[in-house]
Design a protein around this motif. Structure first.
Motif, PDB file in Angstrom:
ATOM      1  N   VAL A 197      22.853  47.213  36.664  1.00  0.00           N
ATOM      2  CA  VAL A 197      21.599  47.595  37.320  1.00  0.00           C
ATOM      3  C   VAL A 197      20.486  46.616  36.931  1.00  0.00           C
ATOM      4  O   VAL A 197      19.673  46.224  37.772  1.00  0.00           O
ATOM      5  N   GLY A 198      20.453  46.203  35.668  1.00  0.00           N
ATOM      6  CA  GLY A 198      19.465  45.227  35.214  1.00  0.00           C
ATOM      7  C   GLY A 198      19.576  43.921  35.980  1.00  0.00           C
ATOM      8  O   GLY A 198      18.563  43.337  36.387  1.00  0.00           O
ATOM      9  N   LYS A 199      20.788  43.446  36.201  1.00  0.00           N
ATOM     10  CA  LYS A 199      20.986  42.212  36.972  1.00  0.00           C
ATOM     11  C   LYS A 199      20.540  42.396  38.421  1.00  0.00           C
ATOM     12  O   LYS A 199      19.943  41.496  39.013  1.00  0.00           O
ATOM     13  N   LEU A 200      20.811  43.554  38.984  1.00  0.00           N
ATOM     14  CA  LEU A 200      20.402  43.813  40.365  1.00  0.00           C
ATOM     15  C   LEU A 200      18.886  43.854  40.506  1.00  0.00           C
ATOM     16  O   LEU A 200      18.332  43.301  41.451  1.00  0.00           O
ATOM     17  N   LEU A 201      18.234  44.509  39.560  1.00  0.00           N
ATOM     18  CA  LEU A 201      16.776  44.646  39.641  1.00  0.00           C
ATOM     19  C   LEU A 201      16.019  43.365  39.285  1.00  0.00           C
ATOM     20  O   LEU A 201      14.875  43.195  39.688  1.00  0.00           O
ATOM     21  N   THR A 202      16.652  42.472  38.526  1.00  0.00           N
ATOM     22  CA  THR A 202      15.995  41.211  38.145  1.00  0.00           C
ATOM     23  C   THR A 202      16.526  40.024  38.955  1.00  0.00           C
ATOM     24  O   THR A 202      16.265  38.879  38.604  1.00  0.00           O
ATOM     25  N   ILE A 232      28.586  41.002  47.492  1.00  0.00           N
ATOM     26  CA  ILE A 232      28.724  42.300  48.154  1.00  0.00           C
ATOM     27  C   ILE A 232      27.993  43.391  47.382  1.00  0.00           C
ATOM     28  O   ILE A 232      27.416  44.300  47.978  1.00  0.00           O
ATOM     29  N   ILE A 233      27.969  43.290  46.086  1.00  0.00           N
ATOM     30  CA  ILE A 233      27.343  44.336  45.260  1.00  0.00           C
ATOM     31  C   ILE A 233      25.823  44.378  45.457  1.00  0.00           C
ATOM     32  O   ILE A 233      25.281  45.452  45.743  1.00  0.00           O
ATOM     33  N   PRO A 234      25.086  43.258  45.336  1.00  0.00           N
ATOM     34  CA  PRO A 234      23.650  43.346  45.631  1.00  0.00           C
ATOM     35  C   PRO A 234      23.374  43.717  47.081  1.00  0.00           C
ATOM     36  O   PRO A 234      22.377  44.383  47.369  1.00  0.00           O
ATOM     37  N   THR A 235      24.258  43.330  47.990  1.00  0.00           N
ATOM     38  CA  THR A 235      24.066  43.705  49.392  1.00  0.00           C
ATOM     39  C   THR A 235      24.083  45.219  49.542  1.00  0.00           C
ATOM     40  O   THR A 235      23.185  45.801  50.154  1.00  0.00           O
ATOM     41  N   ILE A 236      25.103  45.853  48.981  1.00  0.00           N
ATOM     42  CA  ILE A 236      25.180  47.318  49.083  1.00  0.00           C
ATOM     43  C   ILE A 236      23.995  47.962  48.362  1.00  0.00           C
ATOM     44  O   ILE A 236      23.388  48.908  48.869  1.00  0.00           O
TER      45      ILE A 236
END
Length: 171
Positions: free
Chosen positions: A34-39, A48-52
């Motif tokens: 989640v930290g990687k996605l939010l930053t 595919i993961i950040p896309t979803i």
């Protein structure tokens, strides 16, 4: 109408129970992901993961375009469900859809938020954002890796199922 509410209630209960007991998010790999996605540290992630993840932010906006005009004529306010859906997806969205009463008319004046959600430009932006995100996933994503993560990482598994449920109900 009652059958639809019963089916939605079963889906909501099933997904909520599944999230809490069978695929809990209190795993060691959840917070770093989640930290990687939010930053925006996408270089370390399958596209595919950040896309979803980001589509799970677009979906509540799409539902918001429908909920807020309808919400004016309901006994319950749409805002709490909309805000909750941005964090928990269908877990907060389905109760609104279950409890709302069918309504085809709008009465009253649009405030600034309702005007924003009712604009054609908002719909076009959401469409372009969705297409862009899907193209990013198709072009840069690794589907074998995604399937592996879907099977092994609870967070990826849950946001994927959540995304599918959001798509499934939208008709």
């Amino acid at each position: 109408m009652a059958v639809r509410k019963i089916i939605l209630s079963i889906i909501w209960l099933g997904f909520t129970a599944y999230t809490i007991w069978l695929a809990p998010l209190d795993q060691p790999d959840t917070l770093p992901l989640v930290g990687k996605l939010l930053t925006f540290q996408y270089g370390q992630l399958n596209a595919i993961i950040p896309t979803i993840f980001w589509l799970m932010g677009v979906w509540p906006m799409i539902y918001g375009c429908l909920m807020f005009a309808d919400g004016r004529m309901q006994n319950l306010r749409a805002w709490p469900y909309f805000i909750g859906a941005n964090f928990t997806g269908v877990i907060c969205l389905l109760p609104y859809l279950i409890l709302r009463k069918p309504n085809q008319e709008f009465d009253g004046q649009k405030d600034k938020w309702l005007d924003f959600f009712d604009r054609r430009s908002t719909g076009i932006f959401l469409l372009l954002a969705t297409i862009s995100l899907l193209l990013y996933a198709v072009i840069a994503g690794n589907w074998q890796d995604y399937i592996y993560q879907f099977k092994t990482v609870y967070f990826v598994h849950l946001i994927s199922l959540d995304f599918c449920l959001m798509c499934l109900y939208f008709r």
